[in-house]
Design a protein around this motif. Structure first.
Motif, PDB file in Angstrom:
ATOM      1  N   VAL A  95       2.735   4.230 -13.236  1.00  0.00           N
ATOM      2  CA  VAL A  95       2.873   5.635 -12.689  1.00  0.00           C
ATOM      3  C   VAL A  95       2.778   6.558 -13.600  1.00  0.00           C
ATOM      4  N   CYS A  96       2.646   6.235 -15.141  1.00  0.00           N
ATOM      5  CA  CYS A  96       2.698   7.358 -16.044  1.00  0.00           C
ATOM      6  C   CYS A  96       1.359   7.971 -16.005  1.00  0.00           C
ATOM      7  N   ALA A  97       0.106   6.998 -15.315  1.00  0.00           N
ATOM      8  CA  ALA A  97      -1.239   7.647 -15.378  1.00  0.00           C
ATOM      9  C   ALA A  97      -1.499   8.552 -14.019  1.00  0.00           C
ATOM     10  N   TYR A  98      -0.690   8.800 -13.384  1.00  0.00           N
ATOM     11  CA  TYR A  98      -0.745   9.594 -11.998  1.00  0.00           C
ATOM     12  C   TYR A  98       0.300  10.581 -11.846  1.00  0.00           C
ATOM     13  N   ALA A  99       0.647  10.914 -13.080  1.00  0.00           N
ATOM     14  CA  ALA A  99       1.912  11.859 -12.770  1.00  0.00           C
ATOM     15  C   ALA A  99       1.644  12.971 -14.214  1.00  0.00           C
ATOM     16  N   GLN A 100       2.074  14.256 -14.166  1.00  0.00           N
ATOM     17  CA  GLN A 100       1.663  15.256 -14.873  1.00  0.00           C
ATOM     18  C   GLN A 100       2.822  15.017 -15.935  1.00  0.00           C
ATOM     19  N   ASP A 101       4.073  14.437 -15.765  1.00  0.00           N
ATOM     20  CA  ASP A 101       5.150  14.466 -16.796  1.00  0.00           C
ATOM     21  C   ASP A 101       6.257  13.440 -16.213  1.00  0.00           C
ATOM     22  N   ASP A 102       7.356  13.001 -16.957  1.00  0.00           N
ATOM     23  CA  ASP A 102       8.173  12.194 -16.755  1.00  0.00           C
ATOM     24  C   ASP A 102       9.144  12.639 -15.738  1.00  0.00           C
ATOM     25  N   ARG A 103       9.267  14.215 -15.336  1.00  0.00           N
ATOM     26  CA  ARG A 103       9.909  14.693 -14.552  1.00  0.00           C
ATOM     27  C   ARG A 103       9.275  14.482 -13.028  1.00  0.00           C
ATOM     28  N   VAL A 104       7.921  14.484 -12.969  1.00  0.00           N
ATOM     29  CA  VAL A 104       7.400  14.074 -11.598  1.00  0.00           C
ATOM     30  C   VAL A 104       7.489  12.752 -11.090  1.00  0.00           C
ATOM     31  N   SER A 140       0.782  -1.249  -0.070  1.00  0.00           N
ATOM     32  CA  SER A 140      -0.034   0.042  -0.068  1.00  0.00           C
ATOM     33  C   SER A 140       0.988   1.224   0.107  1.00  0.00           C
ATOM     34  N   LYS A 141       1.918   1.219   0.709  1.00  0.00           N
ATOM     35  CA  LYS A 141       2.826   2.403   0.610  1.00  0.00           C
ATOM     36  C   LYS A 141       3.459   2.616  -0.700  1.00  0.00           C
ATOM     37  N   PHE A 142       3.798   1.348  -1.161  1.00  0.00           N
ATOM     38  CA  PHE A 142       4.479   1.508  -2.686  1.00  0.00           C
ATOM     39  C   PHE A 142       3.513   2.275  -3.754  1.00  0.00           C
ATOM     40  N   ALA A 143       2.180   1.724  -3.489  1.00  0.00           N
ATOM     41  CA  ALA A 143       1.126   2.224  -4.478  1.00  0.00           C
ATOM     42  C   ALA A 143       0.957   3.813  -4.421  1.00  0.00           C
ATOM     43  N   LEU A 144       0.898   4.211  -3.067  1.00  0.00           N
ATOM     44  CA  LEU A 144       0.477   5.554  -2.554  1.00  0.00           C
ATOM     45  C   LEU A 144       1.770   6.434  -3.147  1.00  0.00           C
ATOM     46  N   ALA A 145       2.946   5.998  -2.860  1.00  0.00           N
ATOM     47  CA  ALA A 145       4.265   6.824  -3.422  1.00  0.00           C
ATOM     48  C   ALA A 145       4.162   6.895  -5.054  1.00  0.00           C
ATOM     49  N   MET A 146       4.054   5.813  -5.443  1.00  0.00           N
ATOM     50  CA  MET A 146       4.124   6.018  -7.152  1.00  0.00           C
ATOM     51  C   MET A 146       2.962   6.402  -7.729  1.00  0.00           C
ATOM     52  N   SER A 147       1.896   6.635  -7.151  1.00  0.00           N
ATOM     53  CA  SER A 147       0.709   7.306  -7.752  1.00  0.00           C
ATOM     54  C   SER A 147       0.518   8.606  -7.200  1.00  0.00           C
ATOM     55  N   GLY A 148       1.393   9.121  -6.184  1.00  0.00           N
ATOM     56  CA  GLY A 148       1.070  10.463  -6.008  1.00  0.00           C
ATOM     57  C   GLY A 148       0.239  10.475  -4.850  1.00  0.00           C
ATOM     58  N   GLY A 149       0.059   9.566  -3.987  1.00  0.00           N
ATOM     59  CA  GLY A 149      -1.054   9.444  -2.855  1.00  0.00           C
ATOM     60  C   GLY A 149      -2.498   9.300  -3.078  1.00  0.00           C
ATOM     61  N   ASN A 150      -2.662   8.944  -4.603  1.00  0.00           N
ATOM     62  CA  ASN A 150      -4.145   8.325  -4.854  1.00  0.00           C
ATOM     63  C   ASN A 150      -4.573   7.488  -4.297  1.00  0.00           C
ATOM     64  N   GLN A 151      -5.973   7.510  -3.559  1.00  0.00           N
ATOM     65  CA  GLN A 151      -6.704   6.663  -2.945  1.00  0.00           C
ATOM     66  C   GLN A 151      -7.352   5.667  -3.704  1.00  0.00           C
ATOM     67  N   LEU A 152      -7.507   5.830  -4.812  1.00  0.00           N
ATOM     68  CA  LEU A 152      -8.394   4.855  -5.891  1.00  0.00           C
ATOM     69  C   LEU A 152      -7.521   4.962  -7.187  1.00  0.00           C
ATOM     70  N   LEU A 153      -7.048   3.739  -7.860  1.00  0.00           N
ATOM     71  CA  LEU A 153      -6.294   3.667  -8.938  1.00  0.00           C
ATOM     72  C   LEU A 153      -7.135   3.420 -10.051  1.00  0.00           C
ATOM     73  N   SER A 154      -8.009   4.321 -10.233  1.00  0.00           N
ATOM     74  CA  SER A 154      -9.474   4.259 -11.391  1.00  0.00           C
ATOM     75  C   SER A 154      -8.695   4.593 -12.896  1.00  0.00           C
ATOM     76  N   LEU A 155      -7.698   5.376 -12.972  1.00  0.00           N
ATOM     77  CA  LEU A 155      -7.462   6.307 -14.208  1.00  0.00           C
ATOM     78  C   LEU A 155      -6.919   5.094 -14.911  1.00  0.00           C
ATOM     79  N   ARG A 156      -5.934   4.155 -14.470  1.00  0.00           N
ATOM     80  CA  ARG A 156      -5.417   3.123 -15.021  1.00  0.00           C
ATOM     81  C   ARG A 156      -5.144   2.063 -14.039  1.00  0.00           C
ATOM     82  N   SER A 157      -5.397   0.709 -14.342  1.00  0.00           N
ATOM     83  CA  SER A 157      -5.375  -0.189 -13.543  1.00  0.00           C
ATOM     84  C   SER A 157      -3.919  -0.794 -13.191  1.00  0.00           C
ATOM     85  N   PRO A 158      -3.722  -0.999 -11.882  1.00  0.00           N
ATOM     86  CA  PRO A 158      -2.415  -1.676 -11.496  1.00  0.00           C
ATOM     87  C   PRO A 158      -2.487  -3.385 -11.582  1.00  0.00           C
TER      88      PRO A 158
END
Length: 395
Positions: free
Chosen positions: A289-298, A248-266
């Motif tokens: 991670v690309c679905a939950y970040a503004q760009d590759d810098r993030v 759960s900590k890894f999911a939150l860290a890579m998704s930018g704190g998202n509590q629901l991964l609905s934009l793209r499924s893990p």
């Protein structure tokens, strides 16, 4: 990457373009020059002859390997020793049909056995299940090759559990596990990894290590639609390498704190090894991670910070990214498509998946290969109780 650069890519062969990107990855990973050239020679052999066509402006076959439908994806494991680099590929057939892909894939794997010593013994036990002559689905066979300095390349195969129709997925998986010596494995998975039902926890890939070893893995990839970090934690809990709270900590860290991964499924991927079907030996968690970040810098900042906090080799990651990137990180999203995590022999292992971007660079703020059209349900109970179109939400 501007229009002129994209046109230049279109005029190259997939083999030449891929070899250049692979060389940059190996150089960034610190692999010495002599070994890198050995890797490139093997890479070119694996793409012969299907990689010799020009890339063009659109794929010959709409592969699901790359978000831009490229049939090649690179990845590198960040571990505190010599890194592993990997190439995932979908061998191209003569025509854009799944039957042609099936034929080409079978011929390719026979070549792997003949020229590289890959073991197809376990594949032959289950081939009729996943590779029927009139198969269905969006792909037939994928392969991966793993390169590590000082070692011979090793190979994997990925098969389609929906090859005989989505409705037979569970039947095929259970039968394959039994044939391979894991009669109890499905019941274990059903309590954790697929506990929400096969609509929400969709089985997408069945994979084998093509090596003759008692440590050779059988792997099942599960696509967790509309999942929370807590649900991913439960999915990971049955494995021998499970550490409470890590998933759960890894999911939150890579998704930018998202509590629901609905934009793209893990994904999660439990793996079994010979002699133990009571629980997976390991489980890997994959976050898009690309679905939950503004760009590759993030993305790069998140990965760097995670590596630093876990005493992993962040400088290695930074060198790889600097060597591999052909554009500014903030000019697009999706060069880093996935990041995965698992414990291997008790130590953290993080892998970054790298797109070739041969056909497209996604603009900042977009969601590459979004799963927004996947039908979603509020709970596993809702999956079973609701079947009419007007009862479904679309995420």
């Amino acid at each position: 990457m501007n229009f002129g650069e994209q046109e230049n890519i279109a005029s190259q062969t997939l083999t030449d373009y891929g070899a250049d990107r692979f060389r940059m990855l190996c150089q960034g990973a610190g692999i010495d020059g002599v070994e890198t050239e050995k890797f490139i020679t093997t890479f070119r052999r694996l793409l012969t002859p299907w990689g010799n066509l020009l890339i063009g402006n659109q794929p010959h076959w709409m592969s699901n390997i790359g978000d831009d439908h490229s049939p090649i994806e690179f990845s590198v494991a960040i571990i505190n020793q010599q890194p592993e680099v990997r190439v995932l590929m979908e061998v191209q057939g003569d025509s854009p049909t799944v039957q042609s892909q099936r034929t080409a894939g079978l011929i390719f794997n026979e070549m792997l056995e003949r020229e590289f010593g890959a073991s197809l013994e376990r594949l032959r036990l289950i081939q009729e299940l996943f590779l029927p002559e009139k198969m269905q689905g969006s792909f037939a066979i994928w392969n991966a090759v793993v390169f590590s300095q000082g070692r011979a390349p090793s190979f994997k195969i990925y098969l389609n559990p929906q090859a005989q129709g989505v409705e037979r997925t569970q039947e095929l998986i259970e039968e394959a596990l039994i044939r391979l010596g894991f009669p109890q494995a499905w019941s274990v998975l059903n309590q954790t990894v697929t506990r929400r039902g096969l609509q929400l926890d969709e089985i997408k890939y069945f994979a084998l290590d093509l090596v003759n070893s008692h440590r050779a893995r059988v792997k099942i990839y599960v696509h967790h639609h509309y999942a929370t970090p807590e649900e991913l934690e439960i999915a990971c809990s049955a494995a021998n390498n499970y550490v409470p709270g890590e998933a759960s900590k890894f999911a939150l860290a890579m998704s930018g704190g998202n509590q629901l991964l609905s934009l793209r499924s893990p994904f999660t991927c439990p793996s079994f090894i010979e002699g133990n079907d009571e629980c997976p030996e390991e489980i890997t968690l994959y976050i898009p991670v690309c679905a939950y970040a503004q760009d590759d810098r993030v993305v790069s900042e998140r990965v760097h910070n995670y590596l630093m906090s876990h005493n992993l080799n962040s400088s290695l990651y930074n060198r790889i990214l600097k060597s591999y990137a052909t554009r500014l990180l903030e000019s697009g999203v999706g060069m880093q498509s996935w990041v995965s995590y698992r414990r291997q022999l008790g130590k953290p292992r993080l892998t970054v998946y790298l797109s070739t971007e041969a056909y497209r660079v996604y603009p900042p703020g977009t969601v590459p290969a979004s799963t927004k059209h996947h039908l979603k349900f509020k709970s596993a109970v809702a999956v079973n109780e609701h079947s009419k179109p007007d009862s479904l939400d679309v995420c």
